[in-house]
Design an enzyme around this catalytic site. Structure first.
Site, PDB file in Angstrom:
ATOM      1  N   GLU A 152       0.849  -1.200   0.000  1.00 12.59           N
ATOM      2  CA  GLU A 152       0.000   0.000   0.000  1.00 12.59           C
ATOM      3  C   GLU A 152       0.880   1.244   0.000  1.00 12.59           C
ATOM      4  O   GLU A 152       1.501   1.570   1.005  1.00 12.59           O
ATOM      5  CB  GLU A 152      -0.933   0.016   1.217  1.00 12.59           C
ATOM      6  CG  GLU A 152      -1.861   1.203   1.273  1.00 12.59           C
ATOM      7  CD  GLU A 152      -2.643   1.401  -0.024  1.00 12.59           C
ATOM      8  OE1 GLU A 152      -2.357   2.411  -0.722  1.00 12.59           O
ATOM      9  OE2 GLU A 152      -3.496   0.561  -0.342  1.00 12.59           O
ATOM     10  N   ASP A 171      -7.567   1.300  -8.599  1.00 10.37           N
ATOM     11  CA  ASP A 171      -7.972   2.522  -9.277  1.00 10.37           C
ATOM     12  C   ASP A 171      -8.341   2.170 -10.717  1.00 10.37           C
ATOM     13  O   ASP A 171      -7.528   1.607 -11.452  1.00 10.37           O
ATOM     14  CB  ASP A 171      -6.816   3.528  -9.260  1.00 10.37           C
ATOM     15  CG  ASP A 171      -7.256   4.932  -9.641  1.00 10.37           C
ATOM     16  OD1 ASP A 171      -8.086   5.062 -10.570  1.00 10.37           O
ATOM     17  OD2 ASP A 171      -6.768   5.888  -9.030  1.00 10.37           O
ATOM     18  N   LYS A 181     -10.719   7.172 -17.662  1.00 12.63           N
ATOM     19  CA  LYS A 181     -10.541   7.882 -18.927  1.00 12.63           C
ATOM     20  C   LYS A 181      -9.605   7.093 -19.848  1.00 12.63           C
ATOM     21  O   LYS A 181      -8.590   6.566 -19.416  1.00 12.63           O
ATOM     22  CB  LYS A 181      -9.973   9.277 -18.675  1.00 12.63           C
ATOM     23  CG  LYS A 181     -10.919  10.176 -17.875  1.00 12.63           C
ATOM     24  CD  LYS A 181     -10.317  11.552 -17.649  1.00 12.63           C
ATOM     25  CE  LYS A 181     -11.286  12.425 -16.848  1.00 12.63           C
ATOM     26  NZ  LYS A 181     -10.728  13.779 -16.586  1.00 12.63           N
ATOM     27  N   ASP A 241     -15.976  -2.729  -8.964  1.00 14.48           N
ATOM     28  CA  ASP A 241     -17.359  -2.309  -9.196  1.00 14.48           C
ATOM     29  C   ASP A 241     -17.483  -1.525 -10.502  1.00 14.48           C
ATOM     30  O   ASP A 241     -18.532  -0.969 -10.789  1.00 14.48           O
ATOM     31  CB  ASP A 241     -17.844  -1.441  -8.036  1.00 14.48           C
ATOM     32  CG  ASP A 241     -17.006  -0.174  -7.880  1.00 14.48           C
ATOM     33  OD1 ASP A 241     -15.776  -0.311  -7.740  1.00 14.48           O
ATOM     34  OD2 ASP A 241     -17.565   0.935  -7.920  1.00 14.48           O
ATOM     35  N   THR A 261     -15.692  -3.769   2.502  1.00  8.15           N
ATOM     36  CA  THR A 261     -14.797  -2.638   2.721  1.00  8.15           C
ATOM     37  C   THR A 261     -15.594  -1.346   2.648  1.00  8.15           C
ATOM     38  O   THR A 261     -16.714  -1.315   2.125  1.00  8.15           O
ATOM     39  CB  THR A 261     -13.672  -2.587   1.660  1.00  8.15           C
ATOM     40  OG1 THR A 261     -14.251  -2.258   0.376  1.00  8.15           O
ATOM     41  CG2 THR A 261     -12.950  -3.926   1.561  1.00  8.15           C
ATOM     42  N   ARG A 262     -14.997  -0.278   3.124  1.00  9.33           N
ATOM     43  CA  ARG A 262     -15.682   1.020   3.060  1.00  9.33           C
ATOM     44  C   ARG A 262     -15.899   1.451   1.619  1.00  9.33           C
ATOM     45  O   ARG A 262     -16.944   2.002   1.271  1.00  9.33           O
ATOM     46  CB  ARG A 262     -14.862   2.078   3.808  1.00  9.33           C
ATOM     47  CG  ARG A 262     -14.860   1.901   5.321  1.00  9.33           C
ATOM     48  CD  ARG A 262     -14.037   2.981   5.980  1.00  9.33           C
ATOM     49  NE  ARG A 262     -12.656   2.952   5.505  1.00  9.33           N
ATOM     50  CZ  ARG A 262     -11.797   3.946   5.671  1.00  9.33           C
ATOM     51  NH1 ARG A 262     -12.169   5.053   6.290  1.00  9.33           N
ATOM     52  NH2 ARG A 262     -10.548   3.843   5.243  1.00  9.33           N
ATOM     53  N   GLU A 274     -16.263  -0.530  -0.955  1.00  9.75           N
ATOM     54  CA  GLU A 274     -17.328  -1.367  -1.498  1.00  9.75           C
ATOM     55  C   GLU A 274     -18.699  -0.873  -1.051  1.00  9.75           C
ATOM     56  O   GLU A 274     -19.647  -0.809  -1.851  1.00  9.75           O
ATOM     57  CB  GLU A 274     -17.122  -2.809  -1.045  1.00  9.75           C
ATOM     58  CG  GLU A 274     -18.180  -3.778  -1.540  1.00  9.75           C
ATOM     59  CD  GLU A 274     -17.971  -5.145  -0.939  1.00  9.75           C
ATOM     60  OE1 GLU A 274     -17.712  -6.081  -1.703  1.00  9.75           O
ATOM     61  OE2 GLU A 274     -18.059  -5.277   0.305  1.00  9.75           O
TER      62      GLU A 274
END
Length: 232
Positions: A87, A136, A140, A172, A210-211, A213
């Site tokens: 991370e 991420d 675009k 998602d 997860t937050r 999600e």
């Protein structure tokens, strides 16, 4: 502290740091992170299991663990498996270090830079699994080259995964899911995911949510959970 080879980052992630860290978080980054970080200045061991304070049988990698909900839980659920969490976002790393202070995981090591540095350092066929959850999407078209799923990184995954190992991908974003399925279909090292698109909507076993999600669900985006097997 972990180090990396002398080459530029491949820019698959955006911001490196958010809001100001608390004094406790800053202390953990300075003092605790070096103790649990994978040190790329050292030659990779022949067996990654020796990286851990706990006795483990195999090793899994999570790239971009975000808030760390899944990684911390999985390390607790599977004490005989070693986990490496990557991370580069400092605030997320600080949050994980706080969680480890409260609930230690001797089978967890961390890396705070570009995951490609770590992937290139790892020995061949050294991982039982790789997780890439909600990366991420770089939506675009001009930014598609920054998506982590690409031919070069799938080659890296194929090199470090053991035959039969799993690459798990959750997102998602429909276009990124399709992108990933297309790239896997074109890669000789991975099988297509089993099951139907309906089955892909079911979270992995033990998935904590997860937050990010939860935000996606509130905004009407349906997550997809894919699993690809490394061919022999």
């Amino acid at each position: 502290m972990s180090t990396h080879p002398v080459r530029s980052r491949e820019a698959f992630f955006g911001r490196h740091k958010g809001k100001t860290l608390s004094p406790n978080q800053q202390a953990l980054i300075s003092e605790r992170l070096p103790e649990v970080a994978v040190d790329l200045s050292q030659k990779a061991p022949g067996e990654l299991t020796c990286l851990f304070d706990a006795q483990v049988r195999d090793v899994r990698l999570e790239i971009g663990f975000g808030g760390g909900e899944h990684l911390h839980l999985e390390a607790g659920r599977n004490p005989s498996t070693g986990f490496i969490g990557v991370e580069p976002f400092v605030n997320s790393m600080a949050k994980m270090l706080v969680a480890l202070e409260e609930d230690p995981r001797p089978n967890l090591r961390l890396y705070a830079d570009d995951a490609t540095f770590l992937l290139d350092w790892l020995p061949d066929a050294s991982l039982a699994g790789i997780d890439l959850f909600y990366p991420d999407p770089w939506p675009k078209k001009r930014h598609f080259k920054r998506r982590f799923v690409n031919v070069r990184n799938l080659d890296r995954f194929a090199r470090v995964l053991k035959p039969g190992g799993h690459f798990r991908f959750a997102s998602d974003i429909d276009t990124y899911v399709d992108w990933t399925l297309d790239h896997i279909a074109d890669h000789a090292a991975f099988d297509a995911p089993a099951g139907t698109p309906e089955a892909w909507a079911q979270p992995y076993d033990g998935w904590p949510g997860t937050r990010y999600e939860a935000k996606a669900l509130r905004e009407g985006r349906e997550p997809v959970y894919l699993s690809f097997v490394r061919r022999p």
